[in-house]
Design a protein around this motif. Structure first.
Motif, PDB file in Angstrom:
ATOM      1  N   UNK A 110      -8.293   4.368   0.850  1.00 59.92           N
ATOM      2  CA  UNK A 110      -7.128   4.317  -0.027  1.00 59.92           C
ATOM      3  C   UNK A 110      -6.500   5.696  -0.158  1.00 59.92           C
ATOM      4  N   UNK A 111      -7.323   6.735  -0.346  1.00 58.16           N
ATOM      5  CA  UNK A 111      -6.779   8.088  -0.468  1.00 58.16           C
ATOM      6  C   UNK A 111      -5.984   8.471   0.782  1.00 58.16           C
ATOM      7  N   UNK A 117       1.291   8.163   3.146  1.00 60.14           N
ATOM      8  CA  UNK A 117       2.456   7.327   2.921  1.00 60.14           C
ATOM      9  C   UNK A 117       2.335   5.906   3.434  1.00 60.14           C
ATOM     10  N   UNK A 118       1.181   5.514   3.899  1.00 58.97           N
ATOM     11  CA  UNK A 118       0.996   4.135   4.363  1.00 58.97           C
ATOM     12  C   UNK A 118       0.869   3.157   3.202  1.00 58.97           C
ATOM     13  N   UNK A 119       0.573   3.680   2.014  1.00 53.76           N
ATOM     14  CA  UNK A 119       0.389   2.856   0.831  1.00 53.76           C
ATOM     15  C   UNK A 119       1.055   3.566  -0.340  1.00 53.76           C
ATOM     16  N   UNK A 120       1.804   2.828  -1.134  1.00 49.92           N
ATOM     17  CA  UNK A 120       2.447   3.447  -2.295  1.00 49.92           C
ATOM     18  C   UNK A 120       1.476   3.457  -3.465  1.00 49.92           C
ATOM     19  N   UNK A 121       1.722   4.387  -4.388  1.00 45.64           N
ATOM     20  CA  UNK A 121       0.890   4.474  -5.590  1.00 45.64           C
ATOM     21  C   UNK A 121       0.951   3.149  -6.361  1.00 45.64           C
ATOM     22  N   UNK A 122       2.149   2.605  -6.515  1.00 45.71           N
ATOM     23  CA  UNK A 122       2.325   1.362  -7.272  1.00 45.71           C
ATOM     24  C   UNK A 122       1.551   0.208  -6.637  1.00 45.71           C
ATOM     25  N   UNK A 123       1.610   0.098  -5.311  1.00 51.51           N
ATOM     26  CA  UNK A 123       0.897  -0.991  -4.636  1.00 51.51           C
ATOM     27  C   UNK A 123      -0.616  -0.814  -4.749  1.00 51.51           C
ATOM     28  N   UNK A 124      -1.091   0.418  -4.622  1.00 50.81           N
ATOM     29  CA  UNK A 124      -2.528   0.673  -4.742  1.00 50.81           C
ATOM     30  C   UNK A 124      -3.013   0.369  -6.148  1.00 50.81           C
ATOM     31  N   UNK A 125      -2.230   0.763  -7.136  1.00 55.31           N
ATOM     32  CA  UNK A 125      -2.602   0.499  -8.531  1.00 55.31           C
ATOM     33  C   UNK A 125      -2.604  -1.002  -8.811  1.00 55.31           C
ATOM     34  N   UNK A 126      -1.586  -1.704  -8.327  1.00 56.56           N
ATOM     35  CA  UNK A 126      -1.496  -3.150  -8.552  1.00 56.56           C
ATOM     36  C   UNK A 126      -2.644  -3.897  -7.889  1.00 56.56           C
ATOM     37  N   UNK A 127      -3.128  -3.376  -6.762  1.00 57.45           N
ATOM     38  CA  UNK A 127      -4.231  -4.011  -6.041  1.00 57.45           C
ATOM     39  C   UNK A 127      -5.600  -3.601  -6.586  1.00 57.45           C
ATOM     40  N   UNK A 142       3.788  12.946  -6.602  1.00 63.87           N
ATOM     41  CA  UNK A 142       3.186  13.966  -5.737  1.00 63.87           C
ATOM     42  C   UNK A 142       2.801  13.433  -4.359  1.00 63.87           C
ATOM     43  N   UNK A 143       2.958  12.129  -4.168  1.00 66.05           N
ATOM     44  CA  UNK A 143       2.564  11.508  -2.907  1.00 66.05           C
ATOM     45  C   UNK A 143       3.755  10.765  -2.310  1.00 66.05           C
ATOM     46  N   UNK A 144       3.824  10.583  -1.022  1.00 68.39           N
ATOM     47  CA  UNK A 144       2.853  11.031  -0.021  1.00 68.39           C
ATOM     48  C   UNK A 144       2.988  12.518   0.282  1.00 68.39           C
ATOM     49  N   UNK A 145       1.975  13.026   0.952  1.00 71.08           N
ATOM     50  CA  UNK A 145       1.966  14.439   1.317  1.00 71.08           C
ATOM     51  C   UNK A 145       2.670  14.673   2.640  1.00 71.08           C
ATOM     52  N   UNK A 146       2.837  13.645   3.428  1.00 75.15           N
ATOM     53  CA  UNK A 146       3.440  13.786   4.755  1.00 75.15           C
ATOM     54  C   UNK A 146       4.694  12.978   4.855  1.00 75.15           C
TER      55      UNK A 146
END
Length: 146
Positions: A110-111, A117-127, A142-146
């Motif tokens: 996940x990190x 940038x393959x996963x958004x913060x909102x989607x990770x939190x919702x999952x 602060x994300x993604x870093x790239x």
């Protein structure tokens, strides 16, 4: 706190081992880009249904956590990616003892997906892929870093 210095030779060995597991040739890019090449190789292993090479995953996680700490310096949030690493980052009130008031914890895959940038913060939190506590425990700015 300055980021940890990764041993370039150990990182290259781990990266090449991960690439070999994927059936790919050894890394032939510039030496300075070896740490950054670990994350895509580890994510490719996950995508292929493989267990990533432990050292390659560790170096990828550490490199991207160090990048987060360098881009968002501070000590108000602790980001933990067990079993590999943790950093403090984001400007704001600093804690001095015990568990910080703002803690984020997630698994290595996940990190890496968040940081690249393959996963958004909102989607990770919702999952439910992120455990976050505290008013400042949100890295979406602060994300993604790239």
């Amino acid at each position: 706190m300055p980021p940890r210095r990764l041993d370039p030779e150990k990182v290259r060995v781990a990266l090449d081992a991960q690439l070999a597991e994927l059936g790919e040739p050894p890394f032939d890019g510039p030496a300075g880009s070896v740490p950054g090449a670990c994350a895509p190789a580890v994510l490719a292993a996950y995508d292929a249904g493989l267990t990533p090479v432990r050292d390659a995953a560790r170096f990828a996680v550490r490199h991207l956590l160090d990048e987060l700490a360098a881009r968002s310096p501070g000590r108000s949030v602790e980001v933990r990616v067990p079993p590999y690493a943790a950093v403090q980052c984001v400007a704001g009130p600093r804690h001095t003892r015990g568990t910080p008031p703002n803690v984020i914890e997630t698994d290595p895959r996940t990190w890496l997906e968040l940081a690249t940038g393959r996963l958004s913060w909102a989607d990770a939190a919702a999952a439910g892929r992120i455990s976050a506590s505290g008013a400042r425990a949100d890295l979406s700015d602060h994300l993604p870093l790239r």
